[in-house]
Design a protein around this motif. Sequence first.
Motif, short mmCIF file in Angstrom:
data_model
loop_
_atom_site.label_atom_id
_atom_site.label_comp_id
_atom_site.label_asym_id
_atom_site.label_seq_id
_atom_site.Cartn_x
_atom_site.Cartn_y
_atom_site.Cartn_z
N ARG A 111 43.69 21.26 74.24
CA ARG A 111 43.77 20.89 75.66
C ARG A 111 43.53 22.14 76.48
NH1 ARG A 111 49.28 17.12 75.77
NH2 ARG A 111 48.65 15.83 73.99
N GLU A 113 44.67 23.84 78.99
CA GLU A 113 45.80 23.98 79.90
C GLU A 113 46.00 25.46 80.19
OE1 GLU A 113 49.21 21.16 79.52
OE2 GLU A 113 48.71 21.32 77.40
N GLY A 118 54.84 28.52 74.51
CA GLY A 118 54.89 27.14 74.03
C GLY A 118 53.77 26.26 74.56
N ARG A 119 52.79 26.86 75.25
CA ARG A 119 51.66 26.05 75.72
C ARG A 119 50.35 26.75 75.38
NH1 ARG A 119 52.07 23.69 81.57
NH2 ARG A 119 51.00 25.56 82.22
N LEU A 120 49.59 26.14 74.52
CA LEU A 120 48.35 26.76 74.02
C LEU A 120 47.18 25.82 74.27
CD1 LEU A 120 50.09 27.75 70.77
CD2 LEU A 120 48.87 29.42 72.13
N PHE A 123 46.76 23.76 69.70
CA PHE A 123 48.14 23.70 69.21
C PHE A 123 48.19 22.66 68.09
CE2 PHE A 123 49.12 19.62 71.25
CZ PHE A 123 48.11 19.56 72.20
N GLN A 125 50.21 19.37 66.12
CA GLN A 125 51.19 18.29 66.23
C GLN A 125 51.38 17.62 64.89
OE1 GLN A 125 49.80 15.47 69.20
NE2 GLN A 125 50.87 16.52 70.84
N ARG A 256 56.23 9.59 81.02
CA ARG A 256 55.21 10.15 80.14
C ARG A 256 53.83 9.95 80.75
NH1 ARG A 256 56.06 12.62 75.97
NH2 ARG A 256 54.39 11.72 74.77
N ALA A 278 60.11 20.11 76.50
CA ALA A 278 59.90 18.99 75.59
C ALA A 278 59.19 19.47 74.34
CB ALA A 278 59.07 17.91 76.26
N PHE A 279 59.75 19.16 73.18
CA PHE A 279 59.02 19.53 71.95
C PHE A 279 58.50 18.31 71.22
CE2 PHE A 279 62.22 18.57 68.72
CZ PHE A 279 63.40 18.59 69.44
N GLY A 280 58.70 17.14 71.81
CA GLY A 280 58.14 15.94 71.19
C GLY A 280 58.34 14.75 72.10
N ALA A 303 54.80 12.18 68.78
CA ALA A 303 54.23 13.44 68.28
C ALA A 303 55.21 14.56 68.55
CB ALA A 303 52.92 13.73 69.00
N LEU A 304 55.29 15.50 67.59
CA LEU A 304 56.12 16.69 67.77
C LEU A 304 55.19 17.91 67.84
CD1 LEU A 304 58.86 16.08 65.03
CD2 LEU A 304 59.04 15.58 67.47
N GLY A 305 55.48 18.84 68.74
CA GLY A 305 54.66 20.05 68.87
C GLY A 305 55.16 21.11 67.89
N ARG A 308 56.17 24.66 69.26
CA ARG A 308 57.48 24.64 69.94
C ARG A 308 58.63 24.51 68.94
NH1 ARG A 308 55.97 21.35 75.52
NH2 ARG A 308 54.03 22.51 75.79
P1 AMP Z 1 52.18 14.94 74.30
O1 AMP Z 1 51.07 14.48 73.41
O2 AMP Z 1 51.69 15.54 75.58
O3 AMP Z 1 53.26 13.94 74.46
O4 AMP Z 1 52.84 16.15 73.54
C1 AMP Z 1 53.70 16.00 72.43
C2 AMP Z 1 54.21 17.38 72.08
O5 AMP Z 1 53.10 18.20 71.70
C3 AMP Z 1 54.86 18.10 73.23
O6 AMP Z 1 56.21 17.75 73.34
C4 AMP Z 1 54.67 19.55 72.83
O7 AMP Z 1 55.66 19.93 71.91
C5 AMP Z 1 53.34 19.52 72.12
N1 AMP Z 1 52.27 19.98 73.05
C6 AMP Z 1 51.58 19.26 73.93
N2 AMP Z 1 50.68 20.03 74.58
C7 AMP Z 1 50.82 21.27 74.08
C8 AMP Z 1 50.18 22.52 74.33
N3 AMP Z 1 49.20 22.65 75.21
N4 AMP Z 1 50.59 23.61 73.62
C9 AMP Z 1 51.58 23.51 72.70
N5 AMP Z 1 52.21 22.35 72.43
C10 AMP Z 1 51.84 21.24 73.10
#
Ligand code: AMP
Length: 417
Positions: A111, A113, A118-120, A123, A125, A256, A278-280, A303-305, A308
């Motif tokens: 993504r 972003e 914790g934001r890459l 990343f 999942q 969400r 949020a980690f998942g 999904a879990l990141g 994170r």
């Molecule tokens: P989501 O698909 O947005 O619901 O994300 C599920 C989980 O994926 C989040 O809770 C984060 O732990 C992880 N996640 C989402 N986007 C990122 C990101 N850009 N970098 C790292 N972890 C991410």
Amino acid sequence: MIQSVRGTKDILPDSIAKWHFVESIFRKVSAIYAYKELRTPIFEKTEVFCRSIGEQTDIVNKEMYTFNDKGGDSITLRPEMTAALVRSFIQNNLATANSVQKLWYYGPFFRYERPQKGRLRQFHQYGAECLGSPYPESDVEIIMLADSICKTLGIANYKLMLNSLGNAFSRERYKTALLHFLHKIKNELSDDSKIRAKTNPLRVLDSKDEKDIKLLENAPVLIDYFDEDSNDHFLHVQNLLKENQIPFEISSKLVRGLDYYSHTVFEFRNDYLGSQDAFGGGGRYDGLVEQLGGKHYPAIGFALGVERIIIILESLGMFAESIENTDVYIAPLGNEALPLASAAAQTLRQMELVTVTDLNRRSLKAQMREANKLNCRFSIIIGENEIKHRTFIIKRMSDGEQFEVTLNDLKQFDFTQ
Ligand code: AMP
């Protein structure tokens, strides 16, 4: 020097043990819940994501890595898995009458972003999807799978936030009331929320802007607009969670980001992560299979990141310094010893012993220094004498005791002593 792309990270050998640890837990707990792994390509036709996640979401609007390939097709690096998994589910006819398909996945996602802790941009999942049941017990099973993974990993200090978006009928009724409310405060909202109020009003509730949060305190609440079906489903999920002693907190503003959710939505949060707490997360997506061209097939997933999760485990001091475990170090003395050293190493590796031999023709002293650094349990020095008699002296490093064996007997030597 060429640097890696912003927002991407190398996973270096000294931290790979952490990844192997979390990956092994994903595999183990998924198997206990009878979920099977599904792997799909990391890129898909762009429409897979546009038609499912929703044109008016941040992911599709701003964050996708999309490009035209040399044949002119629009391709996207997967920003999440659910849409790709559903595409594969339909294409491979995994839907069978009256059956539930339970699938899990693990891998990299992309993504665009703004990178921070914790934001890459690339990343990882882990996630699981349960397709084929409209009932609350499948919601609870999937939440319990996520919960078991967290507990088995050793994460205890997290919060499960829960909400329900109800069915489409309730949501439409609520949207009308919400739009009415947003209209009244539209001039005071942040710029982002002003846009969302027009394109995806439910997402205004998700705003992280302090002023928006204050303004939204009096917003109408979704569950007040629920019909009987929506109410029943949500209550049933809560009762089953209580029955299983899974604590949760209801958060009426948790919506969400994606368009395809209905009924149950949830998120796992941990304070240590700061603003990206949020980690998942996950939710029910009863309409998605149909939306992507399949039959009506209700489903729920999460999904879990992984980055994170690793940050949380590090904060808990879960990863002790990993100790190298090399079984045997073979030190050849001079070039004549190289063939025998190589043959001995081969024999030991066939015995599944972690074996290191010098590849740089270094002095004995330098080789012994390395053997110590690698924390080897045994060492074997191969010099003139060994070549002549084809015997070795095996030295146990802990107490210096030596054992003499022939090349032929090496296979029988007990390296566990
Ligand atoms: P989501 O698909 O947005 O619901 O994300 C599920 C989980 O994926 C989040 O809770 C984060 O732990 C992880 N996640 C989402 N986007 C990122 C990101 N850009 N970098 C790292 N972890 C991410």
